[in-house]
Enzyme design. Structure first.
Site, PDB file in Angstrom:
ATOM      1  N   HIS A  23       0.814  -1.213   0.000  1.00  3.35           N
ATOM      2  CA  HIS A  23       0.000   0.000   0.000  1.00  3.35           C
ATOM      3  C   HIS A  23       0.850   1.266   0.000  1.00  3.35           C
ATOM      4  O   HIS A  23       0.379   2.331  -0.400  1.00  3.35           O
ATOM      5  CB  HIS A  23      -0.988  -0.035   1.166  1.00  3.35           C
ATOM      6  CG  HIS A  23      -2.145  -0.948   0.912  1.00  3.35           C
ATOM      7  ND1 HIS A  23      -3.450  -0.606   1.143  1.00  3.35           N
ATOM      8  CD2 HIS A  23      -2.180  -2.209   0.406  1.00  3.35           C
ATOM      9  CE1 HIS A  23      -4.245  -1.616   0.804  1.00  3.35           C
ATOM     10  NE2 HIS A  23      -3.495  -2.600   0.365  1.00  3.35           N
ATOM     11  N   ASP A  24       2.099   1.178   0.454  1.00  4.06           N
ATOM     12  CA  ASP A  24       2.972   2.336   0.301  1.00  4.06           C
ATOM     13  C   ASP A  24       3.466   2.425  -1.137  1.00  4.06           C
ATOM     14  O   ASP A  24       3.299   3.456  -1.794  1.00  4.06           O
ATOM     15  CB  ASP A  24       4.166   2.263   1.266  1.00  4.06           C
ATOM     16  CG  ASP A  24       5.002   3.545   1.199  1.00  4.06           C
ATOM     17  OD1 ASP A  24       4.409   4.621   0.938  1.00  4.06           O
ATOM     18  OD2 ASP A  24       6.238   3.483   1.391  1.00  4.06           O
ATOM     19  N   VAL A  84       1.372   3.499  -4.341  1.00  8.63           N
ATOM     20  CA  VAL A  84       0.830   4.866  -4.357  1.00  8.63           C
ATOM     21  C   VAL A  84       1.989   5.856  -4.227  1.00  8.63           C
ATOM     22  O   VAL A  84       2.617   5.925  -3.174  1.00  8.63           O
ATOM     23  CB  VAL A  84      -0.191   5.061  -3.213  1.00  8.63           C
ATOM     24  CG1 VAL A  84      -0.849   6.434  -3.304  1.00  8.63           C
ATOM     25  CG2 VAL A  84      -1.246   3.961  -3.224  1.00  8.63           C
ATOM     26  N   ASP A 137       7.574   5.679  -0.642  1.00  9.53           N
ATOM     27  CA  ASP A 137       8.005   6.978  -0.113  1.00  9.53           C
ATOM     28  C   ASP A 137       7.395   7.248   1.263  1.00  9.53           C
ATOM     29  O   ASP A 137       7.402   8.389   1.733  1.00  9.53           O
ATOM     30  CB  ASP A 137       7.599   8.104  -1.071  1.00  9.53           C
ATOM     31  CG  ASP A 137       6.085   8.282  -1.115  1.00  9.53           C
ATOM     32  OD1 ASP A 137       5.358   7.330  -0.740  1.00  9.53           O
ATOM     33  OD2 ASP A 137       5.630   9.371  -1.501  1.00  9.53           O
TER      34      ASP A 137
END
Ligand code: HEM
Ligand SMILES: *[C@@H]1O[C@H](CO)[C@@H](O)[C@H](O)[C@H]1NC(C)=O
Ligand SMILES: *[C@@H]1O[C@H](CO)[C@@H](O)[C@H](O)[C@H]1NC(C)=O
Length: 348
Positions: free
Chosen positions: A71-72, A75, A79
């Protein structure tokens, strides 16, 4: 309030801008295994210590960390944008998006960051911590079968928008065509979609994420398993159920799905290729899981990984490395956050 700005302050600001700009530049394509060897020796041991401690307390926190890297990184690249808390200035950060329902592991990341800040202040990015933590969690949950050297040197982004998460992350209601398109947009193949979906061997999902499965026909879900899920989902407003049927509560299985009792496991959240066996047997939680059986190439890979667990361990490791290399959008600014939940310069 308007302030008089001194020449010195302007100089400091200009220098700071140059530093931020050069740091951001360094973030492109310079990921390196052992990146902190000189600047923060032992960083990977510190991360692993905290992840192991969290998993000992609750194996579910390991599953949360495996989901967090996805999920990081899907998207705005890897970061740490997913870690930013909402503030009055930006009340709708990624973690507030409906698609991020149930996202967890933030407390583990905070503990790691606090420890690292005391050892080597301002050195290790939250984005790298997310990657190291997901690596260690998948290794610990698989008894070391999933393992890989993790390149590092990422920077933390300053932008985090729920709308970006909603646009870029796949939904459990997607068709296989939508899933393939979603992964294609991030340069991931059908095979990699199948490989990465195997992460659903661990963790939990909310009933709201599998509502449609409770009415799906028998070709899509074994009726006894569907009854089990329906019974559990009827027990509260939006409870969670294990993603992996073998982690189910024995009483519920005995009542609704007695033929499965012998397959239940004591050790919960073990990360292996069981997802593919469950999927072929029509006993997986999400529509998006079942959808993988409806397209020829994807189905071929589901069978391939059901047959060879070692192959999945290896390919899942490689796919996580690829995931960890998704870059921030061009010309994004990066920094090393002091606190993973807030951009630097945020006033509490
Ligand atoms: C292919 C498209 C995917 C879809 C549609 C999807 C969807 C979901 C949903 C709906 C949940 C449950 C959320 C909730 O209701 O609380 C979930 C949980 C989870 N997902 Fe995925 N997912 C996908 C791919 C992935 C990938 C690529 C990974 C990691 C490599 C992953 C790892 C996990 C894990 C570990 C959990 C359990 C989290 C926990 O227990 O805290 N998923 N996923
Ligand atoms: C996917 O690959 C293309 C072509 O190499 C590249 O331009 C694009 O930035 C990549 N997309 C992502 C999300 O990495
Ligand atoms: C399973 O995959 C591993 C790793 O790629 C490979 O070495 C092995 O030969 C495969 N086993 C079978 C039975 O195909």
């Amino acid at each position: 309030m308007k302030k008089k700005v001194s020449a010195a302050a302007v100089t400091v600001a200009a220098v700071a801008l140059v530093l931020v700009a050069s740091a951001a530049e360094a973030s492109h394509g310079h990921l390196k295994v052992g990146y902190y060897e000189k600047t923060c020796p032992g960083v990977e041991k510190v991360v692993k210590y905290h992840v192991a401690k969290a998993i000992e307390a609750s194996r579910g926190s390991g599953a949360a960390l495996v989901r967090l890297i996805f999920h990081d990184c899907f998207v705005r690249g890897c970061d740490a944008s997913v870690l930013l808390d909402p503030t009055p200035a930006n009340p709708a950060t990624e973690k507030t998006a409906p698609i991020n329902i149930g996202l967890a592991g933030f407390d583990v990341i905070d503990a790691i960051k606090a420890d690292l800040e005391s050892r080597c202040p301002g050195t290790v990015s939250c984005a790298d911590i997310v990657v190291y933590a997901a690596r260690d969690a998948s290794s610990l949950l698989s008894n070391g079968h999933v393992h890989f050297p993790a390149p590092a040197g990422r920077l933390d982004g300053a932008v985090s928008l729920a709308a970006d998460a909603q646009r870029d992350l796949p939904d459990s209601t997607f068709t296989v065509a939508e899933l393939i398109r979603n992964f294609r947009r991030k340069n991931f193949t059908v095979e990699e979609l199948v490989i990465l979906s195997g992460a659903h061997a661990v963790g939990v999902g909310h009933c709201s994420s599998l509502r449609a499965r409770l009415a799906a026909p028998p070709q899509q879900i074994v009726p006894a398993y569907r009854s089990l899920l329906a019974a559990k989902c009827g027990a509260g407003p939006d409870p969670v159920v294990p993603n992996n049927v073998r982690d189910e509560d024995p009483k519920a299985v005995a009542a609704a799905f007695p033929s499965f009792v012998k397959k239940l496991r004591k050790a919960k959240d073990f990360l292996d290729n069981s997802y593919y066996h469950n999927n072929l047997a029509r006993i997986v939680t999400f529509n998006s899981d079942w959808q993988l059986l409806t397209e020829k190439e994807a189905l071929g890979h589901v069978k391939e990984y059901a047959e060879n667990g070692t192959l999945w361990d290896e390919d899942f490791s490689d796919a996580l490395v690829k995931l960890s290399k998704l870059p921030m959008p061009p010309h994004s600014k990066g920094e090393i956050r002091k606190h993973c939940r807030f951009v630097n310069g945020h006033h509490y």
